[in-house]
Scaffold this motif. Sequence first.
Motif, mmCIF file in Angstrom:
data_model
loop_
_atom_site.group_PDB
_atom_site.id
_atom_site.type_symbol
_atom_site.label_atom_id
_atom_site.label_comp_id
_atom_site.label_asym_id
_atom_site.label_seq_id
_atom_site.Cartn_x
_atom_site.Cartn_y
_atom_site.Cartn_z
ATOM 1 N N LYS C 37 0.848 -1.194 0.000
ATOM 2 C CA LYS C 37 0.000 0.000 0.000
ATOM 3 C C LYS C 37 0.882 1.242 0.000
ATOM 4 C CE LYS C 37 -3.487 -2.293 2.873
ATOM 5 N NZ LYS C 37 -3.427 -2.810 4.259
ATOM 6 N N PRO C 38 1.770 1.341 -0.995
ATOM 7 C CA PRO C 38 2.646 2.520 -1.021
ATOM 8 C C PRO C 38 1.824 3.775 -1.290
ATOM 9 C CG PRO C 38 2.790 1.349 -3.091
ATOM 10 C CD PRO C 38 1.943 0.493 -2.172
ATOM 11 N N THR C 39 2.200 4.879 -0.684
ATOM 12 C CA THR C 39 1.499 6.145 -0.944
ATOM 13 C C THR C 39 2.121 6.891 -2.112
ATOM 14 O OG1 THR C 39 3.003 7.324 0.541
ATOM 15 C CG2 THR C 39 0.964 6.457 1.505
ATOM 16 N N THR C 40 3.296 6.416 -2.533
ATOM 17 C CA THR C 40 4.099 7.220 -3.458
ATOM 18 C C THR C 40 4.700 6.385 -4.572
ATOM 19 O OG1 THR C 40 4.638 8.696 -1.628
ATOM 20 C CG2 THR C 40 6.096 8.787 -3.548
ATOM 21 N N MET C 41 4.571 6.879 -5.785
ATOM 22 C CA MET C 41 5.254 6.277 -6.930
ATOM 23 C C MET C 41 6.431 7.174 -7.279
ATOM 24 S SD MET C 41 3.963 5.739 -10.878
ATOM 25 C CE MET C 41 4.912 4.639 -11.975
ATOM 26 N N VAL C 42 7.577 6.549 -7.571
ATOM 27 C CA VAL C 42 8.725 7.316 -8.054
ATOM 28 C C VAL C 42 9.040 6.856 -9.470
ATOM 29 C CG1 VAL C 42 11.164 7.910 -7.718
ATOM 30 C CG2 VAL C 42 9.684 7.570 -5.738
ATOM 31 N N GLU C 90 -0.533 3.690 -14.636
ATOM 32 C CA GLU C 90 -1.932 3.276 -14.521
ATOM 33 C C GLU C 90 -2.122 2.366 -13.310
ATOM 34 O OE1 GLU C 90 -4.678 2.140 -18.177
ATOM 35 O OE2 GLU C 90 -3.669 0.391 -17.368
ATOM 36 N N PHE C 91 -1.213 1.419 -13.151
ATOM 37 C CA PHE C 91 -1.315 0.484 -12.029
ATOM 38 C C PHE C 91 -1.209 1.229 -10.687
ATOM 39 C CE2 PHE C 91 0.154 -2.781 -9.065
ATOM 40 C CZ PHE C 91 -0.674 -3.845 -9.373
ATOM 41 N N ALA C 92 -0.269 2.174 -10.624
ATOM 42 C CA ALA C 92 -0.057 2.929 -9.380
ATOM 43 C C ALA C 92 -1.276 3.775 -9.019
ATOM 44 C CB ALA C 92 1.179 3.820 -9.518
ATOM 45 N N ILE C 93 -1.868 4.369 -10.038
ATOM 46 C CA ILE C 93 -3.002 5.284 -9.782
ATOM 47 C C ILE C 93 -4.291 4.512 -9.522
ATOM 48 C CG2 ILE C 93 -4.487 7.047 -10.828
ATOM 49 C CD1 ILE C 93 -1.784 8.126 -10.258
ATOM 50 N N LEU C 96 -3.239 0.939 -6.974
ATOM 51 C CA LEU C 96 -2.624 1.212 -5.672
ATOM 52 C C LEU C 96 -3.123 2.516 -5.067
ATOM 53 C CD1 LEU C 96 1.050 0.124 -6.473
ATOM 54 C CD2 LEU C 96 -0.710 -1.193 -5.274
ATOM 55 N N LYS C 97 -3.715 3.380 -5.923
ATOM 56 C CA LYS C 97 -4.257 4.659 -5.449
ATOM 57 C C LYS C 97 -3.201 5.502 -4.725
ATOM 58 C CE LYS C 97 -9.026 3.001 -5.258
ATOM 59 N NZ LYS C 97 -8.715 1.942 -6.253
ATOM 60 N N VAL C 98 -2.010 5.572 -5.316
ATOM 61 C CA VAL C 98 -0.962 6.395 -4.701
ATOM 62 C C VAL C 98 -1.393 7.856 -4.651
ATOM 63 C CG1 VAL C 98 0.936 4.869 -5.432
ATOM 64 C CG2 VAL C 98 0.296 6.832 -6.865
ATOM 65 N N GLU C 99 -0.841 8.575 -3.701
ATOM 66 C CA GLU C 99 -1.195 9.990 -3.499
ATOM 67 C C GLU C 99 -0.150 10.939 -4.072
ATOM 68 O OE1 GLU C 99 -1.501 10.145 0.724
ATOM 69 O OE2 GLU C 99 -2.837 8.398 0.748
ATOM 70 N N ASN C 100 1.036 10.400 -4.326
ATOM 71 C CA ASN C 100 2.121 11.230 -4.854
ATOM 72 C C ASN C 100 2.814 10.509 -6.002
ATOM 73 O OD1 ASN C 100 2.203 13.152 -2.475
ATOM 74 N ND2 ASN C 100 2.776 11.246 -1.440
ATOM 75 N N GLU C 178 -7.529 14.082 -13.561
ATOM 76 C CA GLU C 178 -8.743 14.074 -12.746
ATOM 77 C C GLU C 178 -8.426 14.031 -11.256
ATOM 78 O OE1 GLU C 178 -11.778 10.475 -11.787
ATOM 79 O OE2 GLU C 178 -11.146 10.694 -13.892
ATOM 80 N N ARG C 179 -7.482 13.143 -10.879
ATOM 81 C CA ARG C 179 -7.151 13.016 -9.451
ATOM 82 C C ARG C 179 -6.372 14.220 -8.934
ATOM 83 N NH1 ARG C 179 -8.185 8.179 -11.204
ATOM 84 N NH2 ARG C 179 -8.857 6.484 -9.833
ATOM 85 N N VAL C 180 -5.506 14.770 -9.787
ATOM 86 C CA VAL C 180 -4.776 15.969 -9.358
ATOM 87 C C VAL C 180 -5.773 17.102 -9.096
ATOM 88 C CG1 VAL C 180 -3.214 17.803 -10.133
ATOM 89 C CG2 VAL C 180 -2.581 15.393 -10.464
#
Lengths: 214, 214, 214, 214
Positions: C37-42, C90-93, C96-100, C178-180
């Motif tokens: 459940k990472p909050t962040t994608m790099v 796409e997978f992260a957003i 995983l619903k990352v926030e950053n 959209e999410r931003v």
Amino acid sequence: MTQQFPPFLIEGYRNFMSGRYATESQRYRKLADEGQKPTTMVIACCDSRAAPETIFDAGPGQLFVLRNVANLVPPFGPDAAYHGTSSAIEFAIIHLKVENIVVMGHGRCGGIAGALATAAGHAPEGAFIGKWLTMIEEVAGKVEANSLLTSSEQQTALERIVIRQSIGNLMTFPFVKERVEAGALSLHGAWFDISSGELWTMNGESGDFMRPEL
Amino acid sequence: MTQQFPPFLIEGYRNFMSGRYATESQRYRKLADEGQKPTTMVIACCDSRAAPETIFDAGPGQLFVLRNVANLVPPFGPDAAYHGTSSAIEFAIIHLKVENIVVMGHGRCGGIAGALATAAGHAPEGAFIGKWLTMIEEVAGKVEANSLLTSSEQQTALERIVIRQSIGNLMTFPFVKERVEAGALSLHGAWFDISSGELWTMNGESGDFMRPEL
Amino acid sequence: MTQQFPPFLIEGYRNFMSGRYATESQRYRKLADEGQKPTTMVIACCDSRAAPETIFDAGPGQLFVLRNVANLVPPFGPDAAYHGTSSAIEFAIIHLKVENIVVMGHGRCGGIAGALATAAGHAPEGAFIGKWLTMIEEVAGKVEANSLLTSSEQQTALERIVIRQSIGNLMTFPFVKERVEAGALSLHGAWFDISSGELWTMNGESGDFMRPEL
Amino acid sequence: MTQQFPPFLIEGYRNFMSGRYATESQRYRKLADEGQKPTTMVIACCDSRAAPETIFDAGPGQLFVLRNVANLVPPFGPDAAYHGTSSAIEFAIIHLKVENIVVMGHGRCGGIAGALATAAGHAPEGAFIGKWLTMIEEVAGKVEANSLLTSSEQQTALERIVIRQSIGNLMTFPFVKERVEAGALSLHGAWFDISSGELWTMNGESGDFMRPEL
């Protein structure tokens, strides 16, 4: 140009970082973010022994400093040439809105000595410096002609006369004159004695130099 | 002109006398008696946040300092006009025989910002400053045209380009070029970041600015 | 293909097991049972000197990391081809619903150097890499054309421009935009200086890179 | 985009600077000056729980790392599309001349789970990820059809099959095949169990995964 940066400057910078910067980093950061707002411009000489920040123990953001040979201000004269000194004065007045301009001369000034030597028929080598000193050749000639003064007395006399002349020339700039007359700007003279460390300030009325009350 | 000498300067001078001068009076006396023999000239900006003596923690006698708006060196061009910057360079080289000239620029430079604003069609007020900045109008125009850079990145890029241009112009002075080629003089660039206190020095080969090993 | 597994990797794995894993086995077990459940994608570069987990001292479960040459994000363009980068985004957003999302570039990037070399007429060998870098050929051409910048300055400028471009391209993905706009996702830029270890973060408003307060 | 840079990343970076960077600054400086010379490329998954640098306790300069969803290598197929994975492989082989390529998969892989779900008629949301996983849809279909395996066994089986397929696809790149046959490059497989921390390496002859001697 592949020389190493002078090591004594790196050493000095290291002292700055561990000393002044370490204790004033917030002030530097603020000055960077908000911009400089100095209240005072100093017009001083390039001489290595008479740095305004040292003599006035000034911190970052306090003094806007123009330095040229012998702290000369040319008379107002916009034309096609580059005017480094006039540009700095204009920038200080119009953009920074400084409230004080201090013209600071000093003892044993090489430029002043050059002007006296020229008057005595021994012009120093150099085309630029020769032309630059013609700004004070008239007053230098008059001082040099006064054989009642010792050469040392001639030197000090011309140093102070030149400060008064620079201040007089400042008043030929319309944007200086206007602000001085409106009470928004004041002009000052100062003279620093390298040997004794004495500071002498000019009386705006009489033009005399006196040691201020400390 | 009958205003009181700025009290904060008197206060600062008092600190100087009880501090630096008290501990270095012998050095000042010696420098007065023997004359200045700085090994290094610094060409810097008038900005109140970037005094060379402060950044390099320099004492009396160390740095011969010319300061003008944006640390500009015009190309060699003796003529009938006054040349404050060229005069100081000539004096430093011919009379003081300095071994180093450092052109030091800095971040958030108002002169550089003015040149970029001019290139963008918003010239700052002032005839002298406008003319003065024409010295860098060509490079400012090229940098301003690069819309891939943010305005802050344009500013830093131009600050460094101008240092390289000033050093390039120094080499148009015959007496500079001759001494550099003879190994008697070296030219250096430096850039000071007001916010972080970082000093970046220029690599003479590539022109790149890098942080020196401390 | 019968080669021995590289011994230095076995050695490193042994260190991992006796070090990080030994102290964090519960965390690994929990991450395995409950899923990541990472909050962040790099989005970072493949460069061996700029691993996000190292630079951000990140533990297991913290960063979802996509790495390609020069940390490029192509513009949104679903078609019949494989899109490794877009798939990961796409997978992260969506899953995983990352926030950053942090796009992290770095100094001395070989991909960026290749793009500048291509602009200068010296394309690096390789058909895939050549095509890949066409994503930044327009900005590379503009930077390379600016001969006022040294090649090192061009490199740094392009590294930062490419981060801004990648972030701009992220906003062409409808599910990102959209999410931003809904405040559920924020996009960030970062640039790592391999030599000094400095991290510079991007100001989302101006696009400037600055060193964060530590 | 005006959001603050994620504080936990700044915190982690602070740890990096006071920890790893503080003790390895010379190594970073050297790597910056001399360029990266990694001997090994790792092709891994984006998963936040399986960073190669962590599992192999790798320092700066050791691993050139490509990460995409499910550590997939497409078959060689240069065309007009962008190929992020193939570009990184090409760069590692031709420019960095790595000697090893390790394809590293891991347990509980979301991409592999997605491929199995698709085969079972429950494709995960997302057009890019859907297309990306068609690369393994054939093998996923075969595994999913084997009802003798539990779903967990299907997952592990497919994770390992995909590693073998990626290595097989690597051999379709002429510049990989040539170097492998010349003994200049070797290809390896590895599988990491997030829960237990176990590393399994692939036998190049048989394709079996086994725990290496530590």
